[in-house]
Write an enzyme that holds these catalytic residues in place. Structure first.
Site, PDB file in Angstrom:
ATOM      1  N   CYS A 155     -11.322  -2.645  20.326  1.00  0.00           N
ATOM      2  CA  CYS A 155     -11.200  -3.296  21.637  1.00  0.00           C
ATOM      3  C   CYS A 155     -12.554  -3.688  22.207  1.00  0.00           C
ATOM      4  CB  CYS A 155     -10.447  -2.398  22.612  1.00  0.00           C
ATOM      5  SG  CYS A 155     -11.427  -1.027  23.276  1.00  0.00           S
TER       6      CYS A 155
ATOM      7  N   CYS B   9     -10.882   3.376  17.639  1.00  0.00           N
ATOM      8  CA  CYS B   9     -10.608   2.745  18.942  1.00  0.00           C
ATOM      9  C   CYS B   9      -9.447   3.452  19.640  1.00  0.00           C
ATOM     10  CB  CYS B   9     -10.275   1.268  18.734  1.00  0.00           C
ATOM     11  SG  CYS B   9      -9.782   0.413  20.243  1.00  0.00           S
TER      12      CYS B   9
ATOM     13  N   CYS C 162     -13.591   0.582  24.813  1.00  0.00           N
ATOM     14  CA  CYS C 162     -13.330   2.014  25.007  1.00  0.00           C
ATOM     15  C   CYS C 162     -14.569   2.821  24.622  1.00  0.00           C
ATOM     16  CB  CYS C 162     -12.103   2.455  24.214  1.00  0.00           C
ATOM     17  SG  CYS C 162     -12.384   2.618  22.436  1.00  0.00           S
TER      18      CYS C 162
ATOM     19  N   CYS D 232      -6.870  -2.979   4.197  1.00  0.00           N
ATOM     20  CA  CYS D 232      -6.685  -1.513   4.124  1.00  0.00           C
ATOM     21  C   CYS D 232      -7.508  -0.868   3.028  1.00  0.00           C
ATOM     22  CB  CYS D 232      -5.201  -1.172   3.998  1.00  0.00           C
ATOM     23  SG  CYS D 232      -4.881   0.603   3.924  1.00  0.00           S
TER      24      CYS D 232
ATOM     25  N   ARG E  49      -3.794   3.175  20.753  1.00  0.00           N
ATOM     26  CA  ARG E  49      -3.346   4.190  19.801  1.00  0.00           C
ATOM     27  C   ARG E  49      -1.930   4.696  20.055  1.00  0.00           C
ATOM     28  NH1 ARG E  49      -7.110   6.014  16.417  1.00  0.00           N
ATOM     29  NH2 ARG E  49      -6.519   7.996  15.521  1.00  0.00           N
TER      30      ARG E  49
ATOM     31  N   CYS F 115       0.845  -1.196   0.000  1.00  0.00           N
ATOM     32  CA  CYS F 115       0.000   0.000   0.000  1.00  0.00           C
ATOM     33  C   CYS F 115       0.883   1.250   0.000  1.00  0.00           C
ATOM     34  CB  CYS F 115      -0.896  -0.056   1.237  1.00  0.00           C
ATOM     35  SG  CYS F 115      -1.811   1.442   1.580  1.00  0.00           S
ATOM     36  N   HIS F 116       0.283   2.369  -0.415  1.00  0.00           N
ATOM     37  CA  HIS F 116       1.015   3.638  -0.452  1.00  0.00           C
ATOM     38  C   HIS F 116       1.611   4.020   0.893  1.00  0.00           C
ATOM     39  CE1 HIS F 116       0.028   4.998  -4.491  1.00  0.00           C
ATOM     40  NE2 HIS F 116      -1.056   4.267  -4.318  1.00  0.00           N
ATOM     41  N   THR F 117       0.896   3.681   1.952  1.00  0.00           N
ATOM     42  CA  THR F 117       1.356   4.090   3.277  1.00  0.00           C
ATOM     43  C   THR F 117       2.711   3.445   3.600  1.00  0.00           C
ATOM     44  OG1 THR F 117      -0.943   4.207   3.893  1.00  0.00           O
ATOM     45  CG2 THR F 117       0.622   4.317   5.681  1.00  0.00           C
TER      46      THR F 117
ATOM     47  N   CYS G 235     -15.285   2.628  20.927  1.00  0.00           N
ATOM     48  CA  CYS G 235     -15.789   1.322  20.475  1.00  0.00           C
ATOM     49  C   CYS G 235     -17.246   1.134  20.895  1.00  0.00           C
ATOM     50  CB  CYS G 235     -14.937   0.188  21.029  1.00  0.00           C
ATOM     51  SG  CYS G 235     -13.421  -0.066  20.091  1.00  0.00           S
TER      52      CYS G 235
ATOM     53  N   HIS H 180       1.197  -3.690   6.197  1.00  0.00           N
ATOM     54  CA  HIS H 180      -0.008  -3.623   7.039  1.00  0.00           C
ATOM     55  C   HIS H 180      -1.242  -4.203   6.364  1.00  0.00           C
ATOM     56  CE1 HIS H 180      -0.139  -0.039   4.562  1.00  0.00           C
ATOM     57  NE2 HIS H 180      -1.430   0.016   4.764  1.00  0.00           N
ATOM     58  N   GLU H 181      -1.076  -4.761   5.133  1.00  0.00           N
ATOM     59  CA  GLU H 181      -2.258  -5.334   4.467  1.00  0.00           C
ATOM     60  C   GLU H 181      -2.166  -6.857   4.508  1.00  0.00           C
ATOM     61  OE1 GLU H 181      -3.758  -2.229   1.036  1.00  0.00           O
ATOM     62  OE2 GLU H 181      -3.555  -4.329   0.511  1.00  0.00           O
TER      63      GLU H 181
ATOM     64  N   ARG I 173      -2.826  -3.280  -7.227  1.00  0.00           N
ATOM     65  CA  ARG I 173      -2.170  -3.874  -6.070  1.00  0.00           C
ATOM     66  C   ARG I 173      -1.202  -4.990  -6.449  1.00  0.00           C
ATOM     67  NH1 ARG I 173      -2.860  -0.426  -3.133  1.00  0.00           N
ATOM     68  NH2 ARG I 173      -3.653  -0.394  -1.004  1.00  0.00           N
TER      69      ARG I 173
HETATM   70  N1  LIG Z   1      -8.715   7.246   5.117  1.00  0.00           N
HETATM   71  C1  LIG Z   1      -8.058   6.090   5.194  1.00  0.00           C
HETATM   72  O1  LIG Z   1      -8.223   5.319   6.142  1.00  0.00           O
HETATM   73  C2  LIG Z   1      -7.129   5.707   4.095  1.00  0.00           C
HETATM   74  C3  LIG Z   1      -6.703   4.379   3.934  1.00  0.00           C
HETATM   75  C4  LIG Z   1      -5.889   4.069   2.836  1.00  0.00           C
HETATM   76  C5  LIG Z   1      -5.492   5.073   1.977  1.00  0.00           C
HETATM   77  N2  LIG Z   1      -5.910   6.349   2.181  1.00  0.00           N
HETATM   78  C6  LIG Z   1      -5.572   7.455   1.278  1.00  0.00           C
HETATM   79  O2  LIG Z   1      -6.493   7.443   0.213  1.00  0.00           O
HETATM   80  C7  LIG Z   1      -5.887   8.026  -0.949  1.00  0.00           C
HETATM   81  C8  LIG Z   1      -6.054   7.080  -2.136  1.00  0.00           C
HETATM   82  O3  LIG Z   1      -5.321   5.881  -1.905  1.00  0.00           O
HETATM   83  P1  LIG Z   1      -5.083   4.855  -3.112  1.00  0.00           P
HETATM   84  O4  LIG Z   1      -4.299   3.730  -2.558  1.00  0.00           O
HETATM   85  O5  LIG Z   1      -6.362   4.571  -3.781  1.00  0.00           O
HETATM   86  O6  LIG Z   1      -4.134   5.782  -4.022  1.00  0.00           O
HETATM   87  P2  LIG Z   1      -3.788   5.736  -5.589  1.00  0.00           P
HETATM   88  O7  LIG Z   1      -2.609   6.629  -5.768  1.00  0.00           O
HETATM   89  O8  LIG Z   1      -3.701   4.343  -6.077  1.00  0.00           O
HETATM   90  O9  LIG Z   1      -5.048   6.399  -6.283  1.00  0.00           O
HETATM   91  C9  LIG Z   1      -5.222   7.772  -6.368  1.00  0.00           C
HETATM   92  C10 LIG Z   1      -5.851   8.055  -7.720  1.00  0.00           C
HETATM   93  O10 LIG Z   1      -6.158   9.446  -7.792  1.00  0.00           O
HETATM   94  C11 LIG Z   1      -6.027   9.834  -9.134  1.00  0.00           C
HETATM   95  N3  LIG Z   1      -5.926  11.279  -9.254  1.00  0.00           N
HETATM   96  C12 LIG Z   1      -4.840  12.068  -9.053  1.00  0.00           C
HETATM   97  N4  LIG Z   1      -5.141  13.350  -9.305  1.00  0.00           N
HETATM   98  C13 LIG Z   1      -6.438  13.379  -9.682  1.00  0.00           C
HETATM   99  C14 LIG Z   1      -7.319  14.420 -10.096  1.00  0.00           C
HETATM  100  N5  LIG Z   1      -6.905  15.693 -10.164  1.00  0.00           N
HETATM  101  N6  LIG Z   1      -8.591  14.100 -10.400  1.00  0.00           N
HETATM  102  C15 LIG Z   1      -9.009  12.813 -10.341  1.00  0.00           C
HETATM  103  N7  LIG Z   1      -8.205  11.788  -9.968  1.00  0.00           N
HETATM  104  C16 LIG Z   1      -6.938  12.069  -9.650  1.00  0.00           C
HETATM  105  C17 LIG Z   1      -4.780   9.087  -9.605  1.00  0.00           C
HETATM  106  O11 LIG Z   1      -4.758   8.968 -11.026  1.00  0.00           O
HETATM  107  C18 LIG Z   1      -4.948   7.735  -8.916  1.00  0.00           C
HETATM  108  O12 LIG Z   1      -5.560   6.775  -9.750  1.00  0.00           O
HETATM  109  C19 LIG Z   1      -4.437   8.309  -0.563  1.00  0.00           C
HETATM  110  O13 LIG Z   1      -4.331   9.655  -0.163  1.00  0.00           O
HETATM  111  C20 LIG Z   1      -4.217   7.384   0.617  1.00  0.00           C
HETATM  112  O14 LIG Z   1      -3.202   7.869   1.471  1.00  0.00           O
HETATM  113  C21 LIG Z   1      -6.719   6.677   3.210  1.00  0.00           C
HETATM  114 ZN   LIG Z   2      -2.788   0.927   3.533  1.00  0.00          ZN
HETATM  115 ZN   LIG Z   3     -11.744   0.528  21.537  1.00  0.00          ZN
END
Ligand SMILES: NC(=O)c1ccc[n+]([C@@H]2O[C@H](COP(=O)([O-])OP(=O)(O)OC[C@H]3O[C@@H](n4cnc5c(N)ncnc54)[C@H](O)[C@@H]3O)[C@@H](O)[C@H]2O)c1
Ligand SMILES: [Zn+2]
Ligand SMILES: [Zn+2]
Length: 367
Positions: free
Chosen positions: A92, A106, A95, A169, A110, A40-42, A98, A62-63, A362
């Site tokens: 949990c 949760c 809390c 994730c 943390r 994942c990106h993270t 939860c 983490h996935e 992925r």
């Molecule tokens: N909230 C959470 O719990 C959580 C969990 C996982 C990931 N995320 C976040 O979610 C986001 C997306 O994650 P991902 O894995 O799908 O990323 P990803 O990079 O695979 O997908 C992002 C997409 O956005 C597109 N994009 C970029 N600029 C754009 C624009 N101007 N208009 C339209 N589309 C555009 C890209 O082409 C790409 O396909 C990231 O910021 C990630 O950190 C959040």
């Molecule tokens: Zn992730």
């Molecule tokens: Zn909890």
């Protein structure tokens, strides 16, 4: 025990796949033999050193999905042989958060988790006697991990783990954003910005909720094609005129629900502006860069648009993740198109390269 794991030794450097020590699970913890882990990106974000709260050395990942091998004292919710998905967002069940249906954040572990420790403030990972920190409480780029039972979702014993890992994730985040955070109503019009793992999950979630129209916006035609496969009825290449186009497509009003899954604050703004006057709800999933802010004209809010954020799709992991995996097994969610590459643990750095090149959605490491 000795295990092989991908260690982030230093920010900005490739991961080092090497042997490390893993101690037995303590009270409330389980030893999991990992079978698959998505990249994942993270993981890449942390490896780059840009994340201000990042730390090294640590075992990334983490996935994960795997099989419980042994449990520590007092563990009751999982046992040897159970199939599990790892949860960086634990539950949990005790809390104040939860116990509330309003949030999935949760509070139990943390602080320690953010610092790279298990709930008791120590690590099970080490090398040459030196502690090695856990990443996101999971550290799943490894043959085995030790995790608290509150961070393990017990899933159907029939679920293939190389697919189930995606529910740890991004996929669940998108599905949950539509199904839980926004709770899209049947017959609605939805717009999803971004067609990565999170955005595609949101498209699928909108479809499962019975949305009538699902518009997906991305820069990459190949990703928009995947969005159609998940239920998008319309697709758009993103640009400065996206909001205008969406208003045109919706009789000048905007969409009932919009979702942002790009991490760009400019796109977040578009997602707010594309939400309908009166009741349009914009759900923000993307993680913005440090210090960035979202620019919104307050009048848009007074006239009935709402903005909310969603972490891990608002899912309470131990209940909601097994339910989503069940829907996958029932044929409601098509996971296979998301998996573009299968790699060994030794190829983890190649997985980062593929991600940077936007090759597929992925890569899954098979362990
Ligand atoms: N909230 C959470 O719990 C959580 C969990 C996982 C990931 N995320 C976040 O979610 C986001 C997306 O994650 P991902 O894995 O799908 O990323 P990803 O990079 O695979 O997908 C992002 C997409 O956005 C597109 N994009 C970029 N600029 C754009 C624009 N101007 N208009 C339209 N589309 C555009 C890209 O082409 C790409 O396909 C990231 O910021 C990630 O950190 C959040
Ligand atoms: Zn992730
Ligand atoms: Zn909890």
């Amino acid at each position: 025990m000795k295990i092989r794991a991908a260690v982030l030794e230093e920010f900005g450097r490739p991961l080092n796949v090497t042997e490390v020590d893993l101690a037995e699970p303590g009270p409330g913890e389980a030893l999991v033999r990992l079978r698959a882990c998505g990249i994942c990106h993270t993981d890449m974000y942390s490896a780059s050193g840009v994340d201000p709260s990042g730390y090294a050395p640590t075992v990334l990942g983490h996935e994960g999905a795997g099989i419980v091998e042994r449990v520590g004292d007092g563990v009751t919710s999982v046992g040897p042989g159970d199939q599990v998905v790892t949860l960086f967002s634990p539950q949990c069940r005790a809390c104040v958060h939860c116990l509330s249906p309003k949030t999935n954040l949760c509070l139990a572990i943390r602080e320690q988790q953010n610092l790279g420790y298990l709930p008791d403030g120590t690590t099970r990972l080490s090398r040459a006697g030196e502690p090695l920190r856990h990443f996101m409480g999971t550290s799943t780029f490894a043959e085995y991990t030790v995790m608290p039972e509150i961070a393990l979702a017990r899933i159907d014993p029939e679920a293939p783990l190389d697919r189930a890992c995606l529910f740890a994730c991004g996929l669940s985040t998108g599905l949950g954003a539509a199904m839980k955070t926004a709770a899209v109503r049947a017959g609605s019009t939805c717009v999803v910005f971004g067609a990565g793992m999170v955005g595609l999950g949101a498209v699928a979630g909108c479809r499962l909720q019975g949305a009538e129209r699902i518009v997906c916006v991305d820069m990459a035609p190949a990703r928009l094609e995947l969005a159609r496969g998940q239920g998008a009825t319309d697709t758009l290449i993103g640009g400065p005129d996206t909001v205008e186009k969406i208003l045109e497509m919706t009789g000048g009003f905007g969409a009932d629900y919009t979702f942002e899954a790009t991490g760009s604050v400019a796109v977040m703004r578009q997602a707010v502006e594309a939400a309908r006057m009166g009741w349009g709800l914009c759900t923000v999933c993307g993680v913005a860069g440090r210090g960035e802010t979202l620019d919104v004209v307050p009048r848009l809010l007074i006239t009935g648009r709402r903005i909310c954020g969603s972490s891990f799709g608002g899912l309470k992991g131990r209940e909601d993740v097994p339910a989503l995996v069940r829907r996958y097994l029932d044929g409601d969610i098509d996971v296979d198109p998301f998996i573009s590459h299968r790699l060994t643990l030794d190829e983890v750095n190649r997985g980062f390269e593929l991600m940077e090149a936007q090759a597929g959605i992925r890569s899954v490491i098979e362990l």
